[in-house]
Design a protein around this motif. Structure first.
Motif, mmCIF file in Angstrom:
data_model
loop_
_atom_site.group_PDB
_atom_site.id
_atom_site.type_symbol
_atom_site.label_atom_id
_atom_site.label_comp_id
_atom_site.label_asym_id
_atom_site.label_seq_id
_atom_site.Cartn_x
_atom_site.Cartn_y
_atom_site.Cartn_z
ATOM 1 N N LEU A 1 -36.667 -36.619 -44.138
ATOM 2 C CA LEU A 1 -37.261 -35.757 -45.160
ATOM 3 C C LEU A 1 -36.494 -34.432 -45.302
ATOM 4 O O LEU A 1 -36.323 -33.932 -46.415
ATOM 5 C CB LEU A 1 -38.737 -35.489 -44.832
ATOM 6 C CG LEU A 1 -39.521 -34.693 -45.857
ATOM 7 C CD1 LEU A 1 -39.492 -35.374 -47.220
ATOM 8 C CD2 LEU A 1 -40.955 -34.490 -45.396
ATOM 9 N N ASP A 2 -36.019 -33.887 -44.198
ATOM 10 C CA ASP A 2 -35.258 -32.628 -44.265
ATOM 11 C C ASP A 2 -33.976 -32.796 -45.076
ATOM 12 O O ASP A 2 -33.599 -31.915 -45.856
ATOM 13 C CB ASP A 2 -34.925 -32.125 -42.860
ATOM 14 C CG ASP A 2 -36.140 -31.558 -42.136
ATOM 15 O OD1 ASP A 2 -37.096 -31.139 -42.833
ATOM 16 O OD2 ASP A 2 -36.125 -31.521 -40.892
ATOM 17 N N ARG B 1 -34.966 -32.839 -48.706
ATOM 18 C CA ARG B 1 -35.272 -31.457 -49.144
ATOM 19 C C ARG B 1 -33.987 -30.666 -49.384
ATOM 20 O O ARG B 1 -33.883 -29.932 -50.363
ATOM 21 C CB ARG B 1 -36.145 -30.746 -48.109
ATOM 22 C CG ARG B 1 -37.558 -31.167 -48.137
ATOM 23 C CD ARG B 1 -38.346 -30.337 -47.145
ATOM 24 N NE ARG B 1 -39.756 -30.636 -47.252
ATOM 25 C CZ ARG B 1 -40.645 -30.265 -46.366
ATOM 26 N NH1 ARG B 1 -40.275 -29.555 -45.309
ATOM 27 N NH2 ARG B 1 -41.911 -30.575 -46.532
ATOM 28 N N ARG B 2 -33.015 -30.778 -48.474
ATOM 29 C CA ARG B 2 -31.738 -30.075 -48.654
ATOM 30 C C ARG B 2 -31.026 -30.569 -49.909
ATOM 31 O O ARG B 2 -30.470 -29.779 -50.676
ATOM 32 C CB ARG B 2 -30.849 -30.254 -47.422
ATOM 33 C CG ARG B 2 -31.210 -29.350 -46.255
ATOM 34 C CD ARG B 2 -30.128 -29.350 -45.186
ATOM 35 N NE ARG B 2 -29.886 -30.676 -44.634
ATOM 36 C CZ ARG B 2 -30.568 -31.225 -43.618
ATOM 37 N NH1 ARG B 2 -31.537 -30.547 -43.041
ATOM 38 N NH2 ARG B 2 -30.267 -32.430 -43.183
ATOM 39 N N HIS C 1 -32.420 -31.879 -52.533
ATOM 40 C CA HIS C 1 -33.170 -31.402 -53.710
ATOM 41 C C HIS C 1 -32.891 -29.920 -53.951
ATOM 42 O O HIS C 1 -32.727 -29.485 -55.093
ATOM 43 C CB HIS C 1 -34.670 -31.659 -53.538
ATOM 44 C CG HIS C 1 -35.449 -31.355 -54.773
ATOM 45 N ND1 HIS C 1 -36.212 -30.210 -54.895
ATOM 46 C CD2 HIS C 1 -35.557 -32.028 -55.950
ATOM 47 C CE1 HIS C 1 -36.763 -30.202 -56.095
ATOM 48 N NE2 HIS C 1 -36.390 -31.287 -56.757
ATOM 49 N N ARG C 2 -32.834 -29.126 -52.884
ATOM 50 C CA ARG C 2 -32.534 -27.689 -53.013
ATOM 51 C C ARG C 2 -31.137 -27.513 -53.607
ATOM 52 O O ARG C 2 -30.921 -26.681 -54.476
ATOM 53 C CB ARG C 2 -32.652 -27.005 -51.655
ATOM 54 C CG ARG C 2 -32.190 -25.559 -51.582
ATOM 55 C CD ARG C 2 -32.794 -24.594 -52.573
ATOM 56 N NE ARG C 2 -34.235 -24.614 -52.617
ATOM 57 C CZ ARG C 2 -34.952 -24.135 -53.632
ATOM 58 N NH1 ARG C 2 -34.353 -23.592 -54.676
ATOM 59 N NH2 ARG C 2 -36.245 -24.175 -53.631
#
Length: 131
Positions: free
Chosen positions: A18-19, A22-23, A25-26
């Protein structure tokens, strides 16, 4: 924006948790924000990017550049106005000094003429003074 989307798709496909998603997506959000807001328009369409998606590219940068150019033109006008005002003020000071000099010369000439008239009236015979 298609390039950023492809990168997001690849990064999400390689994500191991998940991290990482998230990275990815950021990074995607940063890329599209940069493209949409700050990247100047290149005028060259990206391969595989529909024309309507390219319309927003560099909108803020383009607008900011126009505002800065307008500010630069305004500053140039103000500079020209100030230079003209300073030159006009300088001319006014010069004219005032010339007027003061002329006035001083006129007063000096009037004093000399008055002295000459007084001396002439004192030297003339009495009959000439009455005439």
């Amino acid at each position: 924006f298609a390039g950023a989307w492809k990168r997001l798709d690849q990064d999400v496909g390689k994500a191991d948790g998940l991290d990482a998603v998230r990275r990815a997506h950021r990074a995607y959000l940063d890329a599209i924000a940069s493209d949409a807001l700050f990247a100047p328009r290149s005028g060259i369409p990206e391969e595989g990017v529909p024309p309507d998606e390219d319309l927003a590219a560099g909108a803020l940068a383009t607008h900011l550049e126009a505002v800065l150019q307008a500010a630069q033109r305004f500053c140039a006008l103000v500079d020209a106005f100030v230079a003209d005002a300073v030159a006009s003020d300088s001319r006014a000071v010069t004219l005032a000094a010339r007027l003061d000099d002329s006035t001083a010369h006129f007063r000096a000439a009037a004093r000399r003429f008055t002295r000459l008239l007084k001396r002439a009236s004192e030297d003339e015979p009495e009959a000439t003074k009455l005439a």
